[in-house]
Design a protein around this motif. Structure first.
Motif, mmCIF file in Angstrom:
data_model
loop_
_atom_site.group_PDB
_atom_site.id
_atom_site.type_symbol
_atom_site.label_atom_id
_atom_site.label_comp_id
_atom_site.label_asym_id
_atom_site.label_seq_id
_atom_site.Cartn_x
_atom_site.Cartn_y
_atom_site.Cartn_z
ATOM 1 N N TYR A 51 0.830 -1.211 0.000
ATOM 2 C CA TYR A 51 0.000 0.000 0.000
ATOM 3 C C TYR A 51 0.861 1.257 0.000
ATOM 4 O O TYR A 51 0.668 2.174 -0.813
ATOM 5 N N PRO A 332 -3.239 5.556 -6.193
ATOM 6 C CA PRO A 332 -1.868 5.300 -5.754
ATOM 7 C C PRO A 332 -0.869 6.253 -6.401
ATOM 8 O O PRO A 332 0.161 6.562 -5.811
ATOM 9 N N TYR A 361 -8.125 -1.197 -0.862
ATOM 10 C CA TYR A 361 -6.880 -0.831 -0.172
ATOM 11 C C TYR A 361 -5.722 -0.774 -1.168
ATOM 12 O O TYR A 361 -5.232 0.306 -1.481
ATOM 13 N N THR A 362 -5.348 -1.920 -1.697
ATOM 14 C CA THR A 362 -4.246 -1.951 -2.664
ATOM 15 C C THR A 362 -4.707 -2.268 -4.080
ATOM 16 O O THR A 362 -3.868 -2.409 -4.973
#
Length: 379
Positions: A51, A332, A361-362
């Motif tokens: 992450y 991201p 999340y990721t």
């Protein structure tokens, strides 16, 4: 380009900056964001390393709130920084960020104070005074009513100050460039500042000068442990989150900022910074060092430009760096998207906190090559 056309002015958000000994590639800070993805023992795992590595392009990453001791844990699955396993877990995170090309990374140190529950920490929470947390809390067994905390003794205070210093040393051991002492958002240090949670009659209660004493003692101990150039402090003047009612905000923060300035931490981080409010201008006048400004953004502002225009205005009004949160959650490569004007991904709120795993999340996608080049979604 014709004679009447002009290239858009370069945004100061993407200018390099200096923070202590750190050279930052841009002025965008990833704000600390609790995500509840650590292990039940507070150890960061590979998912957390992924992450943060995904978001390594931020000029500075302030990693999420981590507890300096067991009793300070506010929610399940938040990380700690007080055991060897937690330090080793965070070291995997900082190594992953460096491998991804990132550099500047601080760790926020947060003690929940009365924002905690025995089902989570195994202990009765500690706080300045025995004033119950008025909201419900997530625990391993589900939502629970807040409990009456135990008022801290002088020995509890000394032990907690020492725990912050020890946690700071652990953060440096884990590869962080420094730590942010969390004195905001209704957690322990903020509880000492506020009249409704600090009803003490000793040297840590009563007057504004007494109520700032504990936060100042913590910052002093942390600065002595790792050096002031590795220490930042987060504040949230006037914010009533987590049941806080400061009562005399106009007296607390001039005194606190002056006392902190004497300790020379490398930055001050103001939550909900607003150049239209007198508090921001006064803090900028009183604070001699680097000021990180974290604006409060509406959902419409986040969707429109991720906070870019608000950030640019804060820089024009004296901030040195701008901390943004929600934009980094769903993007991201948030810095690149802001730089190129590419579309921003939307946060899936159901996966923000109190859930586990990679979903929400990721698994947010980065821009493809075509999008990076054109700033538009590919067909």
């Amino acid at each position: 380009m014709t004679q009447t056309q002009h290239a858009p002015a370069a945004s100061r958000l993407f200018e390099p900056a200096r923070l202590g000994s750190l050279d930052l590639p841009n002025r965008l800070v990833m704000a600390p964001l609790t995500r509840n993805r650590a292990g039940a023992d507070g150890v960061p795992g590979e998912l957390m390393a992924t992450y943060y590595a995904q978001r390594a392009s931020a000029g500075l990453i302030i990693a999420e709130a981590s507890t300096p001791n067991a009793v300070g844990q506010s929610y399940p699955h938040i990380p700690g920084i007080h055991t060897p396993a937690q330090i080793a877990g965070w070291r995997r995170v900082t190594e992953a960020v460096r491998a991804a090309g990132g550099g500047g990374m601080f760790l926020q140190l947060q003690h929940g104070g009365r924002v905690g529950h025995p089902e989570t920490s195994g202990q009765v929470p500690l706080a300045p005074s025995a004033v119950r947390f008025p909201e419900r809390l997530h625990t391993p067994g589900g939502l629970r009513d807040g409990v009456v905390p135990r008022a801290m003794t002088a020995e509890d205070i000394r032990t907690t100050v020492a725990d912050f210093a020890s946690a700071a040393r652990g953060a440096v051991e884990a590869g962080f460039a420094g730590v942010e002492v969390h004195s905001a958002n209704g957690h322990l240090l903020h509880q000492f500042l506020a009249r409704n949670t600090n009803r003490r009659t000793d040297e840590w209660g009563g007057s504004a000068l007494n109520r700032i004493r504990f936060p100042v003692e913590v910052v002093r101990a942390v600065a002595e442990a790792i050096g002031p150039e590795r220490v930042g402090v987060r504040i949230s003047p006037g914010r009533d989150v987590n049941g806080i009612e400061e009562g005399d905000t106009e007296d607390i923060y001039p005194a606190l900022v002056k006392a902190l300035a004497d300790l020379a931490p490398v930055y001050l981080h103001q939550v909900h910074a607003d150049p239209d409010q007198p508090a921001y201008a006064q803090i900028r006048r009183d604070w001699p060092g680097t000021l990180i400004a974290n604006p409060a953004l509406s959902r419409e502002e986040v969707a429109a430009d991720g906070g870019k225009r608000r950030g640019e205005r804060l820089l024009s009004e004296g901030a040195d760096l701008v901390a943004l949160g929600r934009g980094f959650l769903a993007n991201p490569d948030f810095v690149e998207r802001l730089r190129t004007g590419a579309p921003l991904g939307e946060v899936r709120p159901e996966f923000l906190m109190h859930v586990h795993g990679a979903e929400g999340y990721t698994d947010y996608p980065a821009l493809g090559a075509h999008e990076r080049h054109t700033g538009r979604l590919s067909d």
